[in-house]
Design an enzyme around this catalytic site. Structure first.
Site, PDB file in Angstrom:
ATOM      1  N   GLN A   1      -6.979  -0.939   5.324  1.00 40.47           N
ATOM      2  CA  GLN A   1      -7.656  -1.588   6.457  1.00 40.47           C
ATOM      3  C   GLN A   1      -9.079  -2.007   6.116  1.00 40.47           C
ATOM      4  O   GLN A   1      -9.715  -2.713   6.897  1.00 40.47           O
ATOM      5  CB  GLN A   1      -7.701  -0.635   7.664  1.00 40.47           C
ATOM      6  CG  GLN A   1      -6.343  -0.304   8.247  1.00 40.47           C
ATOM      7  CD  GLN A   1      -5.720  -1.462   9.018  1.00 40.47           C
ATOM      8  OE1 GLN A   1      -6.396  -2.392   9.453  1.00 40.47           O
ATOM      9  NE2 GLN A   1      -4.417  -1.410   9.207  1.00 40.47           N
TER      10      GLN A   1
ATOM     11  N   ALA B   1       0.824  -1.206   0.000  1.00 38.51           N
ATOM     12  CA  ALA B   1       0.000   0.000   0.000  1.00 38.51           C
ATOM     13  C   ALA B   1       0.862   1.263   0.000  1.00 38.51           C
ATOM     14  O   ALA B   1       0.505   2.261  -0.616  1.00 38.51           O
ATOM     15  CB  ALA B   1      -0.946  -0.001   1.192  1.00 38.51           C
ATOM     16  N   THR B   2       2.003   1.217   0.668  1.00 38.47           N
ATOM     17  CA  THR B   2       2.869   2.405   0.700  1.00 38.47           C
ATOM     18  C   THR B   2       3.294   2.778  -0.714  1.00 38.47           C
ATOM     19  O   THR B   2       3.212   3.946  -1.111  1.00 38.47           O
ATOM     20  CB  THR B   2       4.114   2.140   1.581  1.00 38.47           C
ATOM     21  OG1 THR B   2       3.674   1.821   2.905  1.00 38.47           O
ATOM     22  CG2 THR B   2       5.026   3.356   1.627  1.00 38.47           C
TER      23      THR B   2
ATOM     24  N   ASN C   1      -6.452   2.885  10.765  1.00 36.75           N
ATOM     25  CA  ASN C   1      -5.715   1.718  11.250  1.00 36.75           C
ATOM     26  C   ASN C   1      -5.540   1.710  12.771  1.00 36.75           C
ATOM     27  O   ASN C   1      -5.088   0.723  13.323  1.00 36.75           O
ATOM     28  CB  ASN C   1      -4.348   1.653  10.569  1.00 36.75           C
ATOM     29  CG  ASN C   1      -3.611   2.971  10.620  1.00 36.75           C
ATOM     30  OD1 ASN C   1      -4.127   3.999  10.169  1.00 36.75           O
ATOM     31  ND2 ASN C   1      -2.429   2.967  11.169  1.00 36.75           N
TER      32      ASN C   1
ATOM     33  N   CYS D   1       3.623   1.390  13.076  1.00 37.15           N
ATOM     34  CA  CYS D   1       4.572   2.172  12.297  1.00 37.15           C
ATOM     35  C   CYS D   1       5.146   3.309  13.109  1.00 37.15           C
ATOM     36  O   CYS D   1       6.259   3.746  12.870  1.00 37.15           O
ATOM     37  CB  CYS D   1       3.889   2.735  11.068  1.00 37.15           C
ATOM     38  SG  CYS D   1       2.801   1.549  10.312  1.00 37.15           S
TER      39      CYS D   1
ATOM     40  N   THR E   1       9.985  -7.164 -12.510  1.00 35.00           N
ATOM     41  CA  THR E   1       9.444  -8.514 -12.584  1.00 35.00           C
ATOM     42  C   THR E   1       8.377  -8.733 -11.524  1.00 35.00           C
ATOM     43  O   THR E   1       8.584  -8.395 -10.355  1.00 35.00           O
ATOM     44  CB  THR E   1      10.590  -9.531 -12.407  1.00 35.00           C
ATOM     45  OG1 THR E   1      11.536  -9.310 -13.447  1.00 35.00           O
ATOM     46  CG2 THR E   1      10.081 -10.968 -12.473  1.00 35.00           C
TER      47      THR E   1
ATOM     48  N   ALA F   1      -2.066  -6.925   0.425  1.00 36.91           N
ATOM     49  CA  ALA F   1      -2.476  -8.296   0.732  1.00 36.91           C
ATOM     50  C   ALA F   1      -2.333  -8.643   2.213  1.00 36.91           C
ATOM     51  O   ALA F   1      -3.148  -9.371   2.772  1.00 36.91           O
ATOM     52  CB  ALA F   1      -1.651  -9.276  -0.107  1.00 36.91           C
ATOM     53  N   HIS F   2      -1.290  -8.084   2.859  1.00 43.91           N
ATOM     54  CA  HIS F   2      -0.966  -8.610   4.199  1.00 43.91           C
ATOM     55  C   HIS F   2      -1.906  -8.139   5.304  1.00 43.91           C
ATOM     56  O   HIS F   2      -1.806  -8.609   6.433  1.00 43.91           O
ATOM     57  CB  HIS F   2       0.508  -8.331   4.555  1.00 43.91           C
ATOM     58  CG  HIS F   2       0.835  -6.936   4.982  1.00 43.91           C
ATOM     59  ND1 HIS F   2       0.975  -6.594   6.305  1.00 43.91           N
ATOM     60  CD2 HIS F   2       1.066  -5.811   4.275  1.00 43.91           C
ATOM     61  CE1 HIS F   2       1.293  -5.296   6.385  1.00 43.91           C
ATOM     62  NE2 HIS F   2       1.349  -4.803   5.158  1.00 43.91           N
TER      63      HIS F   2
HETATM   64  C1  LIG Z   1      -0.604  -1.060   6.611  1.00 43.62           C
HETATM   65  C2  LIG Z   1      -1.081   0.234   6.074  1.00 43.62           C
HETATM   66  C3  LIG Z   1      -0.378   0.912   5.068  1.00 43.62           C
HETATM   67  C4  LIG Z   1       0.946   0.419   4.534  1.00 43.62           C
HETATM   68  O1  LIG Z   1       0.806  -0.765   3.825  1.00 43.62           O
HETATM   69  P1  LIG Z   1       2.080  -1.600   3.355  1.00 43.62           P
HETATM   70  O2  LIG Z   1       1.532  -2.621   2.429  1.00 43.62           O
HETATM   71  O3  LIG Z   1       2.619  -2.208   4.603  1.00 43.62           O
HETATM   72  O4  LIG Z   1       3.003  -0.679   2.694  1.00 43.62           O
HETATM   73  C5  LIG Z   1      -0.900   2.089   4.597  1.00 43.62           C
HETATM   74  N1  LIG Z   1      -2.058   2.577   5.066  1.00 43.62           N
HETATM   75  C6  LIG Z   1      -2.755   1.963   6.045  1.00 43.62           C
HETATM   76  C7  LIG Z   1      -4.031   2.547   6.511  1.00 43.62           C
HETATM   77  C8  LIG Z   1      -2.288   0.768   6.571  1.00 43.62           C
HETATM   78  O5  LIG Z   1      -2.981   0.177   7.534  1.00 43.62           O
END
Ligand SMILES: *Cc1c(COP(=O)(O)O)cnc(C)c1O
Length: 391
Positions: A181, A73-74, A153, A328, A242, A202-203
């Protein structure tokens, strides 16, 4: 019951065993490069990516060609926001965002400010909700983008995405949402909500780390972005490099499961979450439950235990994995910017614990957590009240 208990599902989630089963063959025998067009290995990898793209798109009501896979997401947020820079002239560089956003958005906006952009950061009410009327008032002729997170989050507050999307669409302003989230936890439909760009990963939804997506709306008027990664022209030129085939396939499987099971997961986790909060309220005084009770993620509980510092509480409960503020920012000693934005004092913010339940949370884990937290909060408050004097 196995210890420690994992209640930090806003930081990351366990990879669902059904997702692991999809990933493993792609690490073992089927290791092809999805860009290899000349042999079976490449074709199979490409087929795995195609299927994942369809599954991810279906979860959010998008078309497969509107999904760009990234490292998370970052990266998606960076592409969505910084990608606008090259396509805009000075004098039309204004972004509107919100004080409770994740650092991925706030720090990217700070970078844009350094590049000459003007950034309006809106405040929120005591529940962490942004008022769509405040968004409307912040819009200017030169506003390019509004970025509002789908769900917070730390405190789980869900934003009125549809309303904000509609007012942006009406004014011809792009609407981006960080939905890390929210996707897979609550229904998100990019068409219904008038979303132009959406970042997620995904995580946070029982998939692997290091893989994410940026939804970029197709059709007119075109969303024009400058790629941030140049190279082989993967992902329609939007993100060279890739493809992480096992990760992407796992993301797809996680999306498919979320689509099928979101309703049941939400019901189960919200019941357990309510049991947790009710348990604390029944056994302890001087609590504050943060967030918006009417618009909240089903698996979130952010609780301020007055006179019980969160770092001491966490230290005392090695058998329960929770976090103080966001993962974070927990490397930094400052109180969470989200908790400050909803009006908590520094002391209250430092006495706040985030519980993140998930698909794998069990009833007995919740019962254990209520007992342990109650015991430790009482003991910390006792100590604060009767300080131990060392002679
Ligand atoms: C976890 C999170 C991110 C960052 O996601 P990554 O995939 O770890 O880079 C960004 N925004 C929110 C709201 C998150 O909870």
């Amino acid at each position: 019951m196995k210890l420690p208990i994992y209640l930090d599902n806003h930081a990351t989630t366990r990879v669902d065993p059904r997702v692991v089963a999809v990933i493993l063959p792609l690490l073992n025998g089927e290791y092809g490069n999805a860009a290899s067009r000349q042999h079976e290995f490449g074709w199979r990898a490409e087929a795995a990516v195609d299927m994942a793209r369809e599954r991810v798109a279906r979860l959010i009501g998008a078309k497969p060609e509107e999904i760009v896979f990234t490292s998370g997401a970052t990266e998606s947020v960076n592409l969505a926001l910084k990608g606008l820079d090259g396509s805009k002239r000075a004098g039309e560089k204004h972004i509107v965002t919100v004080a409770t956003e994740h650092r991925a958005v706030l720090d990217t906006c700070a970078r844009l400010r350094g590049w000459g952009w003007d950034v309006t950061t809106l405040g929120v009410d005591g529940c962490g909700s942004v008022n769509p009327e405040d968004v409307a008032r912040a819009l200017r002729p030169e506003t390019v983008l509004v970025s509002v997170m789908a769900a917070n989050n730390e405190i789980g507050t869900i934003a009125p995405l549809g309303e904000i999307g509609a007012l942006c669409r009406e004014r011809g302003i792009l609407f981006h949402t960080d939905a890390s989230q929210a996707v897979g936890k609550i229904p998100i439909d990019v068409r219904e909500m008038h979303i132009d760009m959406m970042s997620f990963c995904a995580h946070k939804m029982y998939g692997p780390k290091g893989v994410g997506a940026l939804f970029i709306r197709g059709g007119e008027p075109r969303v024009r972005l400058v790629p941030q990664m140049d190279g082989g022209g993967h992902e329609r030129g939007m993100r060279s490099g890739t493809l992480n085939v096992p990760g992407i396939a796992g993301f797809g499987k996680a999306a498919e499961i979320a689509r099928d099971e979101m309703g049941d997961d939400a019901l189960r986790t919200s019941r357990l979450r309510d049991q947790l909060v009710d348990g604390f309220l029944a056994s302890l005084d001087d609590l504050r439950v943060n967030g918006n009770p009417d618009r909240k993620l089903p698996h979130n509980a952010s609780i301020t235990f007055e006179r019980a510092p969160a770092d001491s509480l966490i230290m005392a409960m090695r058998d329960i994995a929770v976090s103080a503020g966001s993962a974070c920012s927990s490397a930094q000693p400052e109180p969470s910017h989200v908790l400050r934005a909803i009006g908590l004092s520094g002391e209250e913010a430092a006495a706040t614990i985030r519980f993140g339940l998930g698909r794998f949370t069990e009833q007995e884990e919740i019962e254990y957590t209520i007992r342990r937290v109650t015991e430790e909060v009482r003991s910390l408050r006792e100590k604060a009240h009767h300080p131990v004097h060392i002679h």
